[in-house]
Write an enzyme that holds these catalytic residues in place. Structure first.
Site, PDB file in Angstrom:
ATOM      1  NE  ARG A 176     -11.376   4.761  -5.780  1.00  0.00           N
ATOM      2  CZ  ARG A 176     -10.894   4.819  -4.538  1.00  0.00           C
ATOM      3  NH1 ARG A 176     -11.648   4.422  -3.520  1.00  0.00           N
ATOM      4  NH2 ARG A 176      -9.658   5.240  -4.315  1.00  0.00           N
ATOM      5  CG  ASP A 450      -5.811   7.303  -0.187  1.00  0.00           C
ATOM      6  OD1 ASP A 450      -6.060   7.581   1.019  1.00  0.00           O
ATOM      7  OD2 ASP A 450      -6.443   6.433  -0.802  1.00  0.00           O
TER       8      ASP A 450
END
Length: 539
Positions: A176, A450
């Site tokens: 990613r 996160d």
């Protein structure tokens, strides 16, 4: 910051260049980066400006909605390019920061119970603090995975322990890259910072594409934070240009786009259409989507978000968005991947049992809905997630009875409580403490937090403050209340640290508390907290 000129108008942090990274940036790659920046940076800047303009329209009271329902993207008889053989099974994907070699090896390998994820997504974005040393470590780790020789030696007081990949039995590699909004200040072209995602993609693809192709493996990437079909076109053009410049067939690179913003949820079919030559799936990025819901609808008094814990996939607007994605993807031949269960296993048996039950229920719901696979944040949950996805794919589930133009807008109903506000504050303190210790994700209160989940906490606190809402259990949300809660929650954390004999961490949590409070009490809601960080402002 001092820079080293490395040719073709490209300069790089002198400090980083001295760390023996020349092998990562050969002349051919340097020239490639210069060309890509020159070609794609002007349009990227325009796309980012258009994001700002759209938000101004929404702030004026105009709700986001669907595009032309008679466009070629919607009415045309088209499908994506066929899914590569090595990527036809993606029931469970595990994600984590790409810079941590030990974690990367563990994600790609079998867990203690003998289960292995189908795919490991190595992340340069929400779960990694993008300091330049971390970015460079990530590039080296991706290359090590492609070659199959990544290893890590952990030394302790008794003996060293070696972690080693088994290239004959490891999860498929995906990377990613960073989103469209993030620049990398440590690499500049003619004095201008390069786009972080372009850099991640170009470096990784340059170094690994031909290696992977020689092994009959497909170079695969995740694209985050897409907000518009023209952004998908930009990425697709970048993919094609990379392939052409490296003399590889189109498409060699295949991508999955995260549909994790409210604007993108309205343009799922258009985004898939623009990337149909390269896209093989879309992902329900639920956490960033919640953040985007709050951010986009921030001015609407009748659409104020409920407690973060209440916003599950059972909320109609969340379920509708997931089903819309499934219906469109499967109709067009693409995978529909479910979202992240952010639970952590916990340290005692009772908590682990409770957390496991939550993950199993979440994954079973996704499988029943029609997803082809899902995400987990911890290797322990891989087997439990696999048990929900008993078929290699569910592409035949096209949800014929479901209207692909459902209501996608948060309705403003639900509980807004003092405990919900306390949760947001605790997440802010914990995340910023981890950030200051070079972490992009932290295990906290039995959840994996996160950048996306931090953004929910920040945006929701801002929204409640901005509208001066009255909490269900009394009290109006104002700056004094939020400040007091920061003090109270820090004191609780300090007590917990003392009880666990971690007194030395109290100062770092105090620093994190003060910084989080500053961000949470900002008058204007910044589009992304990451853009406020010293990583991007001063690095």
């Amino acid at each position: 910051m001092d820079f080293k000129d490395i040719g073709s108008g490209v300069s790089i942090s002198s400090r980083a260049w001295r760390e023996n990274i020349q092998d990562l940036f050969p002349k051919e790659l340097i020239s490639l980066l210069a060309d890509l920046h020159s070609q794609f940076q002007p349009q990227r800047k325009k796309l980012l400006e258009e994001r700002v303009s759209r938000q101004k329209v929404w702030d004026s009271g105009v709700l986001p909605t669907y595009l032309d329902k008679n466009s070629d993207a919607v009415t045309g008889d088209w499908k994506i390019k066929s899914i590569p053989q090595d990527f036809k099974v993606r029931r469970v994907e595990i994600t984590g920061p790409v810079n941590d070699a030990k974690m990367v090896i563990n994600m790609l390998s079998r867990n203690a119970e003998g289960f292995r994820a189908d795919t490991a997504m190595l992340d340069f974005e929400d779960s990694m603090k993008p300091s330049f040393p971390n970015v460079l470590s990530g590039y080296k780790n991706v290359l090590g995975v492609a070659k199959g020789n990544l290893s890590y030696v952990k030394a302790d007081d008794k003996a060293a322990k070696t972690y080693q990949l088994n290239p004959q039995d490891m999860a498929a590699l995906m990377v990613r890259v960073r989103g469209l909004h993030l620049a990398e200040n440590n690499v500049r072209v003619n004095g201008e910072a390069i786009h972080g995602g372009l850099l991640d993609l170009a470096v990784c693809f340059f170094h690994t594409a031909k290696i992977l192709v020689s092994q009959n493996r497909t170079p695969k990437y995740y694209i985050p934070k897409c907000e518009h079909h023209l952004e998908a076109r930009w990425w697709n053009d970048l993919f094609t240009t990379l392939e052409n410049k490296l003399a590889l067939p189109v498409p060699t690179l295949r991508a999955t786009f995260l549909i994790e913003t409210l604007p993108a949820a309205f343009q799922i079919e258009e985004i898939l259409y623009e990337g149909r030559d390269h896209i093989i799936g879309l992902n329900v990025g639920r956490w960033d989507k919640i953040f985007s819901d709050i951010k986009v609808l921030r001015e609407f008094k009748d659409r104020i978000s409920p407690d973060r814990a209440e916003i599950t996939m059972k909320k109609f607007w969340m379920e509708n968005y997931a089903k819309r994605l499934i219906k469109i993807c499967h109709t067009r031949g693409a995978f529909a991947v479910g979202g992240m269960s952010a639970f952590t296993p916990g340290k005692d048996a009772k908590v682990r049992e409770e957390q496991t039950a939550k993950v199993r229920a979440d994954k079973q719901n996704e499988a029943n809905m029609g997803h082809d696979g899902c995400w987990v944040s911890h290797p322990y949950f891989i087997g439990h997630a696999i048990s929900a996805f008993t078929r290699n794919s569910q592409l035949d589930m096209t949800l014929p009875e479901f209207d692909k133009y459902p209501d996608l807008l948060m309705d403003g109903k639900g509980s807004r409580t003092l405990n919900g506000l306390r949760t947001n504050v605790r997440v802010g303190i914990a995340y910023l403490q981890g950030w200051h210790n070079d972490l992009g994700c932290v295990s906290w209160d039995n959840l994996m937090e996160d950048l996306a989940t931090l953004e929910i906490s920040r945006a929701q606190t801002w929204q409640w403050l901005y509208h001066q809402i009255k909490l269900d259990d009394g009290g109006v949300v104002n700056k004094e209340l939020v400040s007091n809660i920061f003090t109270e929650e820090f004191n609780k954390i300090a007590d917990e640290l003392r009880q666990n004999k971690n007194d030395t961490l109290i100062d770092s949590y105090n620093l994190a508390c003060e910084e989080a409070k500053k961000f949470f009490l900002q008058t204007d809601l910044k589009s992304f907290l990451s853009l406020e960080s010293d990583i991007y402002k001063n690095n």
